[in-house]
Design an enzyme around this catalytic site. Structure first.
Site, PDB file in Angstrom:
ATOM      1  N   SER A  59       5.875   2.684   3.265  1.00  0.00           N
ATOM      2  CA  SER A  59       7.341   2.639   3.320  1.00  0.00           C
ATOM      3  C   SER A  59       7.973   3.136   2.020  1.00  0.00           C
ATOM      4  CB  SER A  59       7.791   1.202   3.579  1.00  0.00           C
ATOM      5  OG  SER A  59       7.204   0.353   2.604  1.00  0.00           O
ATOM      6  N   LYS A  60       7.195   3.157   0.938  1.00  0.00           N
ATOM      7  CA  LYS A  60       7.767   3.504  -0.373  1.00  0.00           C
ATOM      8  C   LYS A  60       8.153   4.972  -0.473  1.00  0.00           C
ATOM      9  CE  LYS A  60       7.726  -0.578  -2.080  1.00  0.00           C
ATOM     10  NZ  LYS A  60       8.962  -1.279  -2.418  1.00  0.00           N
TER      11      LYS A  60
END
Ligand code: PMP
Length: 344
Positions: A47-48
């Site tokens: 998700s980063k």
């Protein structure tokens, strides 16, 4: 998305628009429908990627960054990898100040992605000039045209998920989502996603997942910082020993705490039973769902979305190593037979 024969200009076009996958087995006995937002489908496998791309592009829009400039952050984890990836495509230097506790594999992975890595002593306080916080701050001051991502205290971390993860989940569930379950580390994922979803439907229930050993849940309930809540734990990426301003506590209804051991076993269970090879915090998030189910929280008509933040391949020497699991004592009380599997 999902179309055949697509050609992309760079990996950056693949950030976001991750699939929502129905869980078929691990939640089979529970009331309601369960879907996982599988963030490992991002090109940097977590998700980063979303926050790295969003924060860097906002800095570009504001004229802070030009090609050749430097991006700085303090992480050996997923965020570091994502920043390094975005930096390659956009032509920036990437400097990551990391703790000497980080595994050599992680440091090598960041170097493989072209990052310059400063390894700083782990056992010094945050205000010691040798700590990775101070090294990053000093580099930011010294290097002209540098941007310090500072994910725990950057409002753009929330914005990234407000602009992408939230709308994606709303569309993918056709507005039918009733519960969001997500781990809270910086808090960016849960806060941004929840803020968007609650604007669409204030009845969506938002459940944060916290670790035993972290102050977050207690702070949410009492607004007091209780140092007694802080002790070492093994799950990486959720919980914290400080209160990040990238967490919007107002959009989170409740927090659930999970143990290292149960989260590790649940991550393994997801991989085995869903064919989704997930990271440690995905196990933590699913463990929270199990606990909520035990409390009778979910009903027949509920549509529960759980965020799986990253990929299992980053945990080969931990959760997916029988040796490591054994060393932690994680085979002592559950799944004894699992530890004894010797077939390859
Ligand atoms: N899981 C993993 C593996 C992570 O690296 C992070 C980020 N620290 C999280 C969950 C939590 O996400 P957030 O920082 O957006 O709260």
């Amino acid at each position: 998305m999902g179309q055949k024969n697509q050609v992309f200009d760079s990996v950056l076009e693949l950030v976001g628009n991750t699939p929502l996958v129905r869980l078929r087995n691990v939640t089979a006995p529970f009331k309601g429908q369960y879907y996982a937002k599988v963030e490992a489908f991002n090109p940097g496998h977590s998700s980063k990627d979303r926050i790295a791309l969003h924060i860097i592009e906002q800095a570009e829009k504001q004229g802070i960054l030009k090609p050749g400039d430097t991006i700085i952050e303090t992480t050996s984890g997923n965020t570091g990898f994502s920043i390094a990836m975005v930096s390659i495509i956009k032509g920036y230097e990437c400097i990551l100040a990391v703790s000497s506790k980080s595994s050599p594999d992680k440091i090598d992975m960041l170097k493989a992605m072209g990052a310059k890595v400063y390894v700083c002593p782990a056992h010094v306080s945050a205000d010691d000039p040798r700590s990775y916080y101070q090294v990053a701050k000093r580099l930011h001051e010294e290097v002209n045209g540098s941007v310090y991502i500072n994910q725990y205290f950057n409002e753009l971390n929330i914005d990234a998920h407000y602009a992408s993860t939230g709308p994606e989940i709303w569309e993918q569930t056709e507005g039918k989502i009733t519960h969001l379950v997500a781990c809270s580390g910086t808090g960016g994922t849960i806060s941004g996603t929840a803020r968007f979803l609650k604007e669409q439907n204030p009845n969506v229930k938002v459940i944060g997942v916290d670790a035993y050993g972290s102050v977050i849940k207690k702070f949410h309930e009492t607004k007091e910082f209780d140092e007694n809540e802080i002790y070492p734990y093994r799950i990486e990426g959720l919980g914290k020993n400080l209160i990040p301003s990238a967490t919007d506590f107002d959009v989170i209804d409740t927090f659930v705490k999970v143990t290292d051991q149960e989260s590790a076993h649940t991550a393994r269970e997801i991989s085995r039973s869903e064919g989704l090879f997930v990271g440690y915090t995905s196990g933590a998030a699913m463990q929270a769902i199990k606990q909520l189910n035990d409390e009778g929280v979910f009903g027949e008509n509920d549509v529960v979305v759980v965020v799986f933040p990253d990929h299992g391949s980053r945990y080969m020497s931990k959760v997916y190593s029988d040796k490591w699991m054994g060393e932690q004592g994680f085979f002592d009380t559950v799944n004894k037979e699992e530890a004894q599997i010797v077939e390859y």
